[in-house]
Design a protein around this motif. Structure first.
Motif, PDB file in Angstrom:
ATOM      1  N   LEU A  93       0.813  -1.216   0.000  1.00  0.00           N
ATOM      2  CA  LEU A  93       0.000   0.000   0.000  1.00  0.00           C
ATOM      3  C   LEU A  93       0.844   1.263   0.000  1.00  0.00           C
ATOM      4  N   ASN A  94       2.154   1.116   0.127  1.00  0.00           N
ATOM      5  CA  ASN A  94       3.025   2.286   0.014  1.00  0.00           C
ATOM      6  C   ASN A  94       3.519   2.489  -1.417  1.00  0.00           C
ATOM      7  N   PHE A  95       2.940   1.778  -2.370  1.00  0.00           N
ATOM      8  CA  PHE A  95       3.176   2.011  -3.791  1.00  0.00           C
ATOM      9  C   PHE A  95       1.894   2.617  -4.358  1.00  0.00           C
ATOM     10  N   VAL A 129       3.761 -13.648  -5.114  1.00  0.00           N
ATOM     11  CA  VAL A 129       5.008 -13.201  -4.493  1.00  0.00           C
ATOM     12  C   VAL A 129       6.190 -13.390  -5.433  1.00  0.00           C
ATOM     13  N   ARG A 130       6.258 -14.550  -6.059  1.00  0.00           N
ATOM     14  CA  ARG A 130       7.372 -14.804  -6.973  1.00  0.00           C
ATOM     15  C   ARG A 130       7.351 -13.843  -8.161  1.00  0.00           C
ATOM     16  N   GLY A 131       6.159 -13.460  -8.595  1.00  0.00           N
ATOM     17  CA  GLY A 131       6.064 -12.511  -9.695  1.00  0.00           C
ATOM     18  C   GLY A 131       6.662 -11.160  -9.346  1.00  0.00           C
ATOM     19  N   ALA A 132       6.445 -10.714  -8.116  1.00  0.00           N
ATOM     20  CA  ALA A 132       7.004  -9.435  -7.683  1.00  0.00           C
ATOM     21  C   ALA A 132       8.525  -9.485  -7.654  1.00  0.00           C
ATOM     22  N   VAL A 133       9.076 -10.560  -7.093  1.00  0.00           N
ATOM     23  CA  VAL A 133      10.532 -10.691  -7.006  1.00  0.00           C
ATOM     24  C   VAL A 133      11.136 -10.849  -8.399  1.00  0.00           C
ATOM     25  N   ARG A 144      14.059  -6.304 -13.890  1.00  0.00           N
ATOM     26  CA  ARG A 144      14.268  -4.888 -14.172  1.00  0.00           C
ATOM     27  C   ARG A 144      15.637  -4.429 -13.684  1.00  0.00           C
ATOM     28  N   MET A 145      16.108  -5.000 -12.579  1.00  0.00           N
ATOM     29  CA  MET A 145      17.435  -4.636 -12.119  1.00  0.00           C
ATOM     30  C   MET A 145      18.490  -5.035 -13.148  1.00  0.00           C
ATOM     31  N   ARG A 146      18.267  -6.143 -13.846  1.00  0.00           N
ATOM     32  CA  ARG A 146      19.198  -6.536 -14.916  1.00  0.00           C
ATOM     33  C   ARG A 146      19.191  -5.504 -16.041  1.00  0.00           C
ATOM     34  N   LEU A 147      18.021  -4.941 -16.344  1.00  0.00           N
ATOM     35  CA  LEU A 147      17.960  -3.883 -17.354  1.00  0.00           C
ATOM     36  C   LEU A 147      18.739  -2.654 -16.903  1.00  0.00           C
ATOM     37  N   PHE A 148      18.564  -2.269 -15.637  1.00  0.00           N
ATOM     38  CA  PHE A 148      19.283  -1.110 -15.121  1.00  0.00           C
ATOM     39  C   PHE A 148      20.787  -1.349 -15.109  1.00  0.00           C
ATOM     40  N   ALA A 149      21.197  -2.601 -14.889  1.00  0.00           N
ATOM     41  CA  ALA A 149      22.624  -2.909 -14.860  1.00  0.00           C
ATOM     42  C   ALA A 149      23.284  -2.625 -16.202  1.00  0.00           C
ATOM     43  N   GLY A 150      22.524  -2.670 -17.278  1.00  0.00           N
ATOM     44  CA  GLY A 150      23.076  -2.418 -18.604  1.00  0.00           C
ATOM     45  C   GLY A 150      22.877  -1.002 -19.097  1.00  0.00           C
ATOM     46  N   MET A 151      22.292  -0.136 -18.267  1.00  0.00           N
ATOM     47  CA  MET A 151      21.996   1.234 -18.684  1.00  0.00           C
ATOM     48  C   MET A 151      23.044   2.202 -18.183  1.00  0.00           C
ATOM     49  N   GLY A 152      23.114   3.374 -18.831  1.00  0.00           N
ATOM     50  CA  GLY A 152      23.985   4.440 -18.372  1.00  0.00           C
ATOM     51  C   GLY A 152      23.482   5.033 -17.069  1.00  0.00           C
ATOM     52  N   THR A 153      24.378   5.659 -16.332  1.00  0.00           N
ATOM     53  CA  THR A 153      24.046   6.187 -15.007  1.00  0.00           C
ATOM     54  C   THR A 153      22.923   7.220 -15.072  1.00  0.00           C
ATOM     55  N   ALA A 212       1.434  -6.797  -8.125  1.00  0.00           N
ATOM     56  CA  ALA A 212       2.661  -7.234  -7.462  1.00  0.00           C
ATOM     57  C   ALA A 212       3.866  -7.026  -8.363  1.00  0.00           C
ATOM     58  N   ARG A 213       3.714  -7.345  -9.636  1.00  0.00           N
ATOM     59  CA  ARG A 213       4.827  -7.179 -10.571  1.00  0.00           C
ATOM     60  C   ARG A 213       5.190  -5.700 -10.746  1.00  0.00           C
ATOM     61  N   VAL A 214       4.196  -4.852 -10.820  1.00  0.00           N
ATOM     62  CA  VAL A 214       4.473  -3.422 -10.964  1.00  0.00           C
ATOM     63  C   VAL A 214       5.197  -2.899  -9.719  1.00  0.00           C
ATOM     64  N   CYS A 215       4.771  -3.350  -8.537  1.00  0.00           N
ATOM     65  CA  CYS A 215       5.447  -2.939  -7.304  1.00  0.00           C
ATOM     66  C   CYS A 215       6.907  -3.402  -7.299  1.00  0.00           C
ATOM     67  N   GLY A 216       7.141  -4.660  -7.682  1.00  0.00           N
ATOM     68  CA  GLY A 216       8.502  -5.177  -7.708  1.00  0.00           C
ATOM     69  C   GLY A 216       9.386  -4.410  -8.671  1.00  0.00           C
ATOM     70  N   ALA A 217       8.853  -4.106  -9.853  1.00  0.00           N
ATOM     71  CA  ALA A 217       9.621  -3.360 -10.852  1.00  0.00           C
ATOM     72  C   ALA A 217       9.892  -1.934 -10.387  1.00  0.00           C
ATOM     73  N   SER A 218       8.915  -1.316  -9.734  1.00  0.00           N
ATOM     74  CA  SER A 218       9.096   0.048  -9.248  1.00  0.00           C
ATOM     75  C   SER A 218      10.119   0.091  -8.118  1.00  0.00           C
ATOM     76  N   LEU A 219      10.110  -0.903  -7.255  1.00  0.00           N
ATOM     77  CA  LEU A 219      11.106  -0.961  -6.181  1.00  0.00           C
ATOM     78  C   LEU A 219      12.513  -1.094  -6.752  1.00  0.00           C
ATOM     79  N   ALA A 220      12.656  -1.877  -7.816  1.00  0.00           N
ATOM     80  CA  ALA A 220      13.964  -2.007  -8.464  1.00  0.00           C
ATOM     81  C   ALA A 220      14.447  -0.653  -8.974  1.00  0.00           C
TER      82      ALA A 220
END
Length: 478
Positions: free
Chosen positions: A111-113, A167-171, A177-186, A410-418
């Protein structure tokens, strides 16, 4: 002007580390805490008394409001969980962690998303509450989110298979998404936003069904109606020909009703001083904007579940005329519940800690977000952060969500947290730890199930304490 906000991460001008070295940090964290070990929750025989911890938190709160806090927490295991960030912090803080640090929300339950307005007047999806924000191990936020989804799914009566999938979908969404960010510029990582009209890009390839699309469109439209003007119409009234905050005690109690005249005048003076000084925490152009409004009324407000009893004020200010309102909320900020385990904040002012964390994690923040310290009429020094009361906020309603809707949310929350974590943490190290397989997904789903059981046990412990008269309880008035 104030001291510059400090952020986790390497100091400016420090030695540059190449991506391979940063990925090695993530792999090294796997050796310290294997992903499979994230599944474990072992509180031990001498675990702390959860009710005692809640009582410690309540000791410095407004005494007459504390029973409302307990009443709200007793309504359901999920509402208890919302108020029990300190309990979970104590459990997580005593367990091994990865050491992969990022700025944490500290209370990343579902609920904090929310849907929020950007300064450019676009609707974005982001984290909303930062009362407990502090740098710490990334998995603490992820476990808090995962467990909240498990508890919400139980409340909907979903079976174990569906709960685990949610739960697994969120994680999984966080990890991918973190893998996508790992390949992006700062700078590209920093500029990333979750525009509400493009949330579908964060979801699986299959399109949501027609009901989900219709409900999503309705939620977006409703969020856009939750403006300052709407709050103004709902929360104010005309008293003796002047616009004032409407009385609705104990949820909203105008200053004129709260104290005798002599104390009211003193407190009103201190609150006005808080607002004047708070403007120093804003940039020059925003101080100019704020100066064009005149404060006309103030009221005490009861907020949230875990925050009930903290000092919170609504300030009504008027610009050009009565149809040009500004509603601000000044909320007390104490030390983060994470501090005993993650270390004290670098900021002396706890309101500044909240603001600094919010600015680090949110992609589009409130233009009037700031902080101040004030000495109250009780002689106690207290820190506050100030923000707009309502600005295009859309709040999820998991108790009415279908299993499909909850899974997608759940997936949107997980991606936004990343995205929030990637701004202050190292996305390359985080992605290397999380990996390309589902080991972390499976582990956190198992953890969430175990901690949801513990949360239910702690909820019952509070119910027993209430029945025994150990804690005072009042029904929630709303």
């Amino acid at each position: 002007m104030r001291e510059q906000d400090k952020a986790p991460g390497p100091a400016a001008g420090g030695p540059r580390r190449d991506p391979a070295q940063r990925a090695a940090d993530g792999k090294a964290a796997r050796r310290r805490v294997p992903r499979s070990a994230q599944a474990r929750f072992e509180p031990g025989k001498k675990r702390f008394d959860p009710v005692e911890l809640l009582e410690q938190q309540s000791a410095d709160r407004v005494r007459e409001l504390v029973p409302i806090r307990y009443g709200r927490m007793l309504e359901s295991p999920f509402r208890f969980y919302r108020g029990a960030a300190g309990i979970m912090a104590a459990d997580l803080g005593q367990a091994p962690h990865t050491g992969l640090t990022t700025q944490l929300c500290g209370d990343a339950h579902l609920l904090n998303f929310r849907l929020l307005a950007s300064p450019e007047r676009r609707l974005v999806f982001d984290i909303n509450d930062f009362d407990e924000t502090l740098p710490g191990p990334f998995e603490w936020d992820l476990k808090r989110l995962a467990t909240s989804l498990e508890i919400a799914a139980r409340a909907r009566g979903l079976d174990a298979r569906r709960r685990t999938a949610i739960v697994r979908g969120a994680v999984e969404a966080y990890r991918e998404r973190m893998r996508l960010f790992a390949g992006m510029g700062t700078l590209d990582v920093w500029y990333a936003q979750d525009d509400a009209d493009q949330l579908a890009a964060l979801l699986p390839a299959e399109q949501p069904d027609r009901t989900v699309r219709r409900r999503t469109a309705k939620a977006l439209a409703k969020a856009r109606t939750r403006t300052t003007a709407q709050a103004f119409d709902k929360l104010t009234t005309v008293v003796d020909g002047r616009r004032r905050i409407a009385s609705d005690p104990p949820l909203i109690t105008p200053l004129r009703e709260l104290l005798p005249d002599d104390q009211r005048v003193e407190l009103e003076s201190k609150l006005r001083e808080l607002l004047r000084n708070y403007s120093d925490s804003l940039s020059a152009e925003r101080r100019m904007l704020l100066s064009r409004f005149q404060v006309v009324d103030m009221a005490r407000k009861v907020v949230g579940v875990g925050s009930v009893g903290t000092r919170c004020w609504v300030i009504l200010a008027i610009g050009r005329d009565d149809q040009d309102p500004l509603l601000l909320q000044a909320k007390e900020a104490g030390p983060s519940v994470l501090a005993p385990y993650a270390g004290a904040a670098v900021h002396d002012n706890q309101g500044q800690r909240v603001v600094a964390g919010q600015r680090l994690m949110q992609s589009a923040g409130d233009i009037l977000l700031g902080w101040e310290r004030v000495i109250g009429i009780d002689g106690q020094q207290r820190d506050f952060y100030i923000r707009q009361l309502r600005d295009w906020k859309g709040i999820a309603q998991p108790d009415t969500m279908s299993p499909t809707m909850l899974r997608l949310f759940a997936r949107v929350c997980g991606a936004s947290l990343a995205r929030a974590h990637a701004r202050s943490g190292d996305p390359i190290a985080l992605a290397a730890y999380a990996g390309g397989g589902d080991a972390l997904d499976r582990a956190l789903a198992e953890f969430a199930e175990a901690y949801a059981d513990r949360n239910a046990f702690d909820h019952q412990a509070l119910a027993t304490a209430a029945a025994d008269g150990r804690v005072p309880v009042a029904p929630s008035p709303g």
